[in-house]
Design an enzyme around this catalytic site. Structure first.
Site, PDB file in Angstrom:
ATOM      1  N   GLU A 309      -3.508   3.234 -14.642  1.00  0.00           N
ATOM      2  CA  GLU A 309      -4.616   3.389 -13.696  1.00  0.00           C
ATOM      3  C   GLU A 309      -4.180   2.960 -12.295  1.00  0.00           C
ATOM      4  O   GLU A 309      -3.840   1.800 -12.056  1.00  0.00           O
ATOM      5  CB  GLU A 309      -5.813   2.553 -14.142  1.00  0.00           C
ATOM      6  CG  GLU A 309      -7.031   2.749 -13.256  1.00  0.00           C
ATOM      7  CD  GLU A 309      -8.232   1.959 -13.732  1.00  0.00           C
ATOM      8  OE1 GLU A 309      -9.265   2.002 -13.059  1.00  0.00           O
ATOM      9  OE2 GLU A 309      -8.125   1.288 -14.787  1.00  0.00           O
ATOM     10  N   GLY A 310      -4.154   3.878 -11.387  1.00  0.00           N
ATOM     11  CA  GLY A 310      -3.831   3.566  -9.997  1.00  0.00           C
ATOM     12  C   GLY A 310      -2.364   3.557  -9.676  1.00  0.00           C
ATOM     13  O   GLY A 310      -1.986   3.339  -8.518  1.00  0.00           O
ATOM     14  N   HIS A 311      -1.491   3.747 -10.645  1.00  0.00           N
ATOM     15  CA  HIS A 311      -0.052   3.807 -10.384  1.00  0.00           C
ATOM     16  C   HIS A 311       0.487   5.136 -10.928  1.00  0.00           C
ATOM     17  O   HIS A 311       0.962   5.199 -12.057  1.00  0.00           O
ATOM     18  CB  HIS A 311       0.676   2.643 -11.049  1.00  0.00           C
ATOM     19  CG  HIS A 311       2.122   2.535 -10.626  1.00  0.00           C
ATOM     20  ND1 HIS A 311       3.118   3.324 -11.163  1.00  0.00           N
ATOM     21  CD2 HIS A 311       2.724   1.747  -9.725  1.00  0.00           C
ATOM     22  CE1 HIS A 311       4.285   3.013 -10.625  1.00  0.00           C
ATOM     23  NE2 HIS A 311       4.075   2.061  -9.740  1.00  0.00           N
ATOM     24  N   PHE A 312       0.388   6.172 -10.166  1.00  0.00           N
ATOM     25  CA  PHE A 312      -0.169   6.268  -8.821  1.00  0.00           C
ATOM     26  C   PHE A 312      -1.433   7.115  -8.880  1.00  0.00           C
ATOM     27  O   PHE A 312      -1.661   7.811  -9.869  1.00  0.00           O
ATOM     28  CB  PHE A 312       0.847   6.919  -7.889  1.00  0.00           C
ATOM     29  CG  PHE A 312       2.140   6.186  -7.782  1.00  0.00           C
ATOM     30  CD1 PHE A 312       2.232   5.037  -7.015  1.00  0.00           C
ATOM     31  CD2 PHE A 312       3.267   6.631  -8.461  1.00  0.00           C
ATOM     32  CE1 PHE A 312       3.427   4.357  -6.888  1.00  0.00           C
ATOM     33  CE2 PHE A 312       4.459   5.938  -8.349  1.00  0.00           C
ATOM     34  CZ  PHE A 312       4.556   4.800  -7.571  1.00  0.00           C
ATOM     35  N   CYS A 317       2.199   6.953 -13.836  1.00  0.00           N
ATOM     36  CA  CYS A 317       3.481   6.667 -14.499  1.00  0.00           C
ATOM     37  C   CYS A 317       3.651   5.157 -14.557  1.00  0.00           C
ATOM     38  O   CYS A 317       3.052   4.426 -13.773  1.00  0.00           O
ATOM     39  CB  CYS A 317       4.656   7.328 -13.771  1.00  0.00           C
ATOM     40  SG  CYS A 317       4.999   6.645 -12.140  1.00  0.00           S
TER      41      CYS A 317
END
Length: 679
Positions: A309-312, A317
């Site tokens: 979540e959030g990466h990216f 990944c």
């Protein structure tokens, strides 16, 4: 792409700061969170408007893995794909999510916090060229730790530089480096870092990193210098691995590790979501390509794993820094399985400083991946003075080698739990039947000693000094003359919930010599586990003895300093004594104990000390007696004959017993005396 005119962009400019203040940030935490998800032109200016419609762009992580708190400097012409630099800061706080059980920021996240190369290359205009068709992937770097892992209160300052650009087979690459400081102290350098921008097809075709240990550089056979206490099992399921991360070593490794249950803070890794190991499917202390050991750990990948979540944003990944962190966790497991943490209560794991580690990343871990396999190929294990493991760590994702760290080195270092626990808040009353976790009892922020508090030399012996003698650095509790104790096992004052001293109020003796006696006080809580657990709310005999005998221990440390700081580790043991209870101690009392040294002798590495003591409450005697203690080297415990028994004693022990009495049933009768509780 032609370079834009200088007046086409609203370039952020930092306000000059006074010399005694930190720079005013160009972007604060709130702005960085918005930068990770909002159209970039809102923050970088209209020059970047053409890329606002691209679904995938080079972004800082959003959510949990956004570790930058502020940007304090940004240099480089925007949208030119030239060179540039960026300076960022990351605050380490008590509530920082990536702290280990010792209160230190984990090694992988210290590397990850240097993530603003993403923001810098975005500022330099890479997505105006990528047009949403290519995504960022780290290819590798050389990492060197130069100091201890950061702790709460530290601010990490990163200075990141893009050094050059290149193109290979149509793939755009850039090369960067960065330094991380805490104050003026260098803690981390990253060199030869390189990242590229790849299409989905190129990422799919990646076959991973091709590395064969048997064909590696010139290196002889592995080195093993330790005396192992090896677990009889070579495989550990997920429940066992979680037990280890929780500090329940015997539940993971077997009964030989039961001694770890007595640790104040056993060396371990963080549990919960940041535990990155699933199960250990192979542990062979003589395996691997160099015969020094091999560990294999396997972990399933789930589409809802927290690190996606959030990466990216729009490009999930797993960060390469997390693959490194998982490798360090596996190495810590190996050192623990050898039994090398058992004699090192309070120590912690940390990368070896000053040793470059080469990292390579060649395949991606995404929500569609199925399984990660970590291989720890050990090249060296030593146990003195600091247990150290050197290994190559390889991570495979669905059979492809995604990550390789060459010559990664992890060690155990001395640490003192109170350094972290003192910030966690004041002690609180234990609930009925259970002791408070030790971490909850370390807070000293609001504690004030009532007068008087005695001094001996330069040190004041209030509650903080006594608690430091339990859980802190010995030299901080007792003075620089005891500095040799900081890095080895040493006799300690008991800590909560078994601490029965509040302060020393008087030392007897001449300055410059060992004291001949002292007076200690214990402020009895109105609520305490030994009242709640006792059959009647009076201080039980075991606690009353500790009130007097712990004061003997404080005096013994000052009297037998040469025995403690000598070349041989010694242990403190009670030998015998006698005592007479002449009064009760009730909740809220203050117990004053006067202690006198009556004899002191030394033979070789053995030191014997005799004491007399008298405890009272408001001048009302409650307990008097004598005690004999000794400091002994470990060899003295190898053969212990025990107390002698006469033939008559042995005959009586062989006699048949009387019918059993179930005490729990007996004590539940109305009006019957109540048995003590589990504590």
């Amino acid at each position: 792409m032609p370079a834009p005119a200088r007046d086409q962009v609203e370039r952020p400019v930092a306000t000059p700061a006074p010399r005694d203040r930190r720079p005013v940030p160009l972007f604060d935490r709130v702005q960085l969170e918005r930068l990770a998800t909002e159209p970039l032109s809102r923050h970088f200016g209209p020059l970047f408007a053409p890329q606002d419609g691209y679904r995938r762009q080079v972004r800082l992580p959003s959510g949990t893995l956004l570790l930058v708190d502020r940007v304090t400097g940004l240099e480089g012409e925007p949208a030119t794909m030239g060179l540039g630099s960026i300076r960022t800061e990351t605050d380490v706080r008590l509530d920082t999510w990536c702290l280990d059980p010792a209160g230190r920021m984990t090694a992988g996240m210290v590397i990850e916090a240097g993530q603003a190369d993403l923001l810098l290359i975005s500022w330099l205009g890479v997505d105006l060229l990528n047009r949403g068709e290519r995504v960022y992937r780290l290819l590798g770097c050389e990492v060197t730790f130069h100091g201890p892992l950061p702790k709460p209160g530290d601010t990490l300052r990163y200075d990141i530089h893009v050094e050059r650009h290149a193109e290979h087979a149509g793939t755009r690459l850039f090369f960067f480096r960065y330094d991380c400081h805490v104050g003026d102290e260098l803690r981390l350098t990253v060199r030869e870092a390189r990242a590229g921008f790849f299409t989905d097809e190129e990422l799919t075709r990646s076959g991973g990193h091709r590395w064969r240990p048997e064909a590696d550089r010139t290196r002889g056979g592995g080195r093993r210098e330790y005396t192992p206490l090896v677990s009889p099992r070579g495989r550990f399921d997920a429940a066992a691995v979680r037990a280890w991360a929780d500090g329940r070593l015997a539940d993971c490794f077997g009964p030989e590790w039961v001694i770890a249950a007595a640790h104040v803070r056993t060396p371990r890794i963080t549990a919960g979501p940041t535990l990155l190991l699933g199960e250990v499917t192979c542990l062979d202390v003589t395996g691997g390509p160099w015969g020094a050991g091999h560990l294999r750990a396997e972990t399933p990948v789930r589409a809802d794993d927290w690190f996606f979540e959030g990466h990216f944003p729009d490009d999930p990944c797993m960060a390469g820094s997390l693959l490194l962190e998982a490798g360090l966790q596996a190495m810590a497991f190996f050192l623990t399985a050898l039994g090398l943490t058992l004699g090192r209560d309070g120590w912690r794991f940390e990368p070896v400083t000053g040793r470059p580690v080469t990292m390579r990343c060649r395949a991606q871990v995404t929500p569609t991946s199925q399984r990660l396999r970590y291989e720890v190929l050990v090249s060296s294990v030593t146990d003195r003075p600091e247990p150290t493991l050197v290994a190559d760590v390889v991570c495979l994702v669905d059979g492809a080698t995604a990550f390789h760290a060459r010559d990664l080195a992890l060690r155990l270092v001395p640490d003192w739990p109170l350094d972290h626990w003192r910030h966690l808040g004041p002690p609180r009353t234990q609930p009925t039947g259970t002791p408070v976790p030790l971490a909850d009892l370390g807070g000293l922020r609001d504690h004030r000693d009532p007068a008087p508090v005695a001094r001996w030399g330069e040190f004041s012996f209030g509650y903080e000094a006594l608690l430091t003698g339990s859980w802190g650095r010995p030299s901080a509790a007792l003075g620089p003359a005891f500095a040799t104790l900081d890095a080895r096992r040493t006799p300690r004052f008991p800590g909560p919930p078994y601490n029965f001293l509040s302060r020393v109020t008087e030392f007897v003796g001449d300055a410059g010599e060992a004291p001949a006696g002292l007076t200690v006080r214990y402020d009895v809580p109105r609520q305490a586990w030994y009242f709640e657990q006792n059959g009647w709310p009076t201080m039980p005999m075991a606690a009353l003895m500790e009130v007097a005998l712990q004061g003997c221990g404080v005096l013994a440390v000052q009297v037998a300093r040469s025995a403690l700081v000598g070349p041989v580790e010694v242990f403190f043991r009670n030998l015998d004594g006698e005592g007479t209870v002449v009064g009760e101690v009730r909740p809220g009392d203050v117990v004053t104990t006067a202690i006198e040294l009556t004899n002191h002798s030394r033979a070789g590495e053995i030191t014997l000390l005799s004491f007399s003591f008298a405890s009272s409450v408001a001048e009302r005697p409650v307990f008097t007696g004598t005690a004999v203690f000794g400091f002994f080297p470990e060899d003295a415990f190898r053969q212990q004959p025990g107390l002698p028994t006469s033939p008559g004693d042995q005959d009586r022990m062989r006699l048949p017993g009387h019918p059993a009495v179930h005490l729990a049933e007996w004590s539940d009768r109305p009006g019957a005396l109540r048995l003590a509780g589990p504590m």
